[in-house]
Design an enzyme around this catalytic site. Sequence first.
Site, PDB file in Angstrom:
ATOM      1  CB  SER A   1      -0.439  -5.969  -8.033  1.00  0.00           C
ATOM      2  OG  SER A   1       0.692  -5.259  -7.669  1.00  0.00           O
TER       3      SER A   1
ATOM      4  N   GLY B   1       0.828  -1.206   0.000  1.00  0.00           N
ATOM      5  CA  GLY B   1       0.000   0.000   0.000  1.00  0.00           C
ATOM      6  C   GLY B   1       0.859   1.252   0.000  1.00  0.00           C
ATOM      7  CE1 TYR B   2       5.237   0.526   0.832  1.00  0.00           C
ATOM      8  CE2 TYR B   2       6.821   0.873  -0.933  1.00  0.00           C
ATOM      9  CZ  TYR B   2       6.509   0.355   0.309  1.00  0.00           C
ATOM     10  OH  TYR B   2       7.462  -0.316   1.015  1.00  0.00           O
TER      11      TYR B   2
ATOM     12  CD  GLU C   1       8.662  -2.518  -6.955  1.00  0.00           C
ATOM     13  OE1 GLU C   1       7.529  -2.941  -7.067  1.00  0.00           O
ATOM     14  OE2 GLU C   1       8.932  -1.322  -6.720  1.00  0.00           O
TER      15      GLU C   1
END
Lengths: 407, 361
Positions: free
Chosen positions: A170, A136-137, A253
């Site tokens: 996602s 949740g960014y 990432e």
Amino acid sequence: MDLEYGPEYQDFTKEVESFCEKYKGLSFTDGSNNPLGSSGGSDGPQMSRSEWQKTLIENGYFARSVPKEYGGYGGEADILKSRIIAAEFSKSNTPGAMGGQGIDMLVPTLLEMGTEEQKQTYIKPTLHGEMIWCQGYSEPNAGSDLASLQTKGDLVGDEWVINGQKIWTSTAQYSQMCFCLVRTEPDAPKHAGISYLLIPMDSSGIEIRPLVDMTLKAGFNEVFFTDVKIPAGNIVGKRGEGWAVANATLGHERGSLAPPDATMNRVNMLMHLMKEETLDGKPLIEHPIYRDRLMQIQGKVLAQQSHALRLLSAKLNPGADVKIGKMIQKLTGTELRHELEGLAIDVMGEIGTLYEDSPHLKNDGTWQFIYMYFLGLIIGGGTSQIQKNIIAERGLGMPKEPKVEEA
Amino acid sequence: MYFGLSEEQSFFQDNVKKYLAEHATIDNIKHITSGDKKNLSAEIHQGLLNLGINGLLIPEEFGGLGLDLLFAAVVSEALGGGVGPTPFIAPYVMAPTAIKHAGSKTQQENYLSKIASNENRFGVGFSEFIGKRNDAGITFSDSTLNGRAMFVLDANDATHLLLADEKGQIFVVDAKSADLEIVKLTTVDKTRQYTEVICKNLEAELLEHSSDSINPINQAIDTGRIMLAADSLGASQTMIDKAVDYAKERKQFGRAIGSFQAVKHMCAEMAADLEPCYALVWHAAHCHDHSPAEARLMACHAKAHVSEMSKGIAKKAIEVHGGMGFTDLLGLHYWFKRIGLNRQILGSPELIREEAYKTQV
């Protein structure tokens, strides 16, 4: 320059090879329900994904350097062995371990910054694929400028009360947990007012709406938080340290979005396709215009593969200067993959536009799908333009854009 | 496992860079290219010979250092970075490679030891084997050569030339022979010399094994291409460094132009384009000595890819400098032109990519 791995690693390669042979044709009893792993084969052993995950850990082929007490293999981190495992699995088409944001981002973060209790609680089920996480960014008004996020958390008694909205989340629909950046210190400067909270997705007040992207698949979600209550202890790091906690793994990432070996596999696949498909009775590969474009891309991918070896070597031999080398990976890797998939569409012409279950579709429509999908990766995880700012400002030491005074 | 330069390679490269920074200053480059200080170029060449650039690839049994091609690549990179106005690729890389692979034992003994001792200096003309333009080309019969070889590298001040016919046979000729005419070709790149060589019943010695197979000439061309890629790599890095420095200093609209994204993104693109070229060039050089199965493909792609990246960098770096970039005063054009020549010499990208494809079928 020495590209040999040495005898210890030759033995290890053989060991991995025979492991892959043993599980040849493995298929999963829980099928393709899980979005995070490959689907496996058909004529070999059967087991659930979680069982496979445990098998991989027991053999040291996954979570190799995670301590045993947290559910890992408990070995030494060994970059070359990790690379051998990846290469052998890919070569033999053996399904790898599940990935996803819990495994790739949360676990390293907790190992570095989590409390003992958090490590005990979360790492093992996450590694075993029993606890799936979403990230949740991003928010509708906090994309490239992530630190301006506004989802807020108030500490009321011994609970955080969370209100706001996240986007581009996602796997939210499959997730048990969310690691989330929340503004908990509204009076602090923007980077210093954020905390890193762990939110159970079955909490009341959470609503998930699928977000269909241009590929026409719901690869993302919007997640709405209305008075969601979680225990005060579900925080990694201290209040206001969330930005630093998140940044500890964000670079990880970015580097892994478009590995050049995977791109080279697609180059080889395209070359094969160009030998099969014909235009005016002649294989595509015999049309010099298309052939030259393929060769141009092959050259670029070779450069990135060599570059990846250089970065690998820098991990093994600290001290090598690869600062800019690491910064360019996300930009160059995603752009190149997008270009390659686009070339496949060009050489197929009209046939390249076919999609979904159309007649005459080639390679299951993957070229068209990945071409669009990678546009998403070019934008996500820090857009190409943000990457260029990073390279210029942090890599080349160029001055920042002057800040605009707020009205 | 170690992917990168050894301490010795880095040290040697630093020495070449330091030497060039001191002696091949932009003022000296201007003197050399305008022809008003003829000896300067020879002095710089001698200075580099003192560092040992001629013997890098010559086997120890012939008095050389017997080093890997990667060693030569780092020298070539340094020469590109400093637009070194001196022969290197033809006499000390391509010629020794060709003679090593195509020469008989006697020819190797004859020539390799004399390259190492600096008694012999070779120019190289293989252009017509790679791609014959118009009516260029030489033919061999009755121990003599006739015809024209174009874009012969480093023929000036050479004692011998290596010339190739269309079949890839390689011949040694006396560069001072009366039956040979050396015509200066004026190119945009005045830091190095290119010539046309006209042969009239010129006595020639065939390198013995070059008529058995095209492998020897391909080996020599591969090394030349890797060197040209390394040269463009070094030249591109210098252009980026200059552009970034300029963008930090030059102010317009009250701030450094490097703070504008339009400018800083050009710089980031240049860096992102060039960074993987280091690994590609090093890897190609390494494969040439240690991984023959990949060597040809890697050499082709190194030359073609670095040529493409460098072309874009040369343009952008000039643009970052604005009008100053376009002037002779600043001298940025020496790097721009050097990159331009490197791109065309020994095969332009399209020709080389075609060769790259053919190695895979």
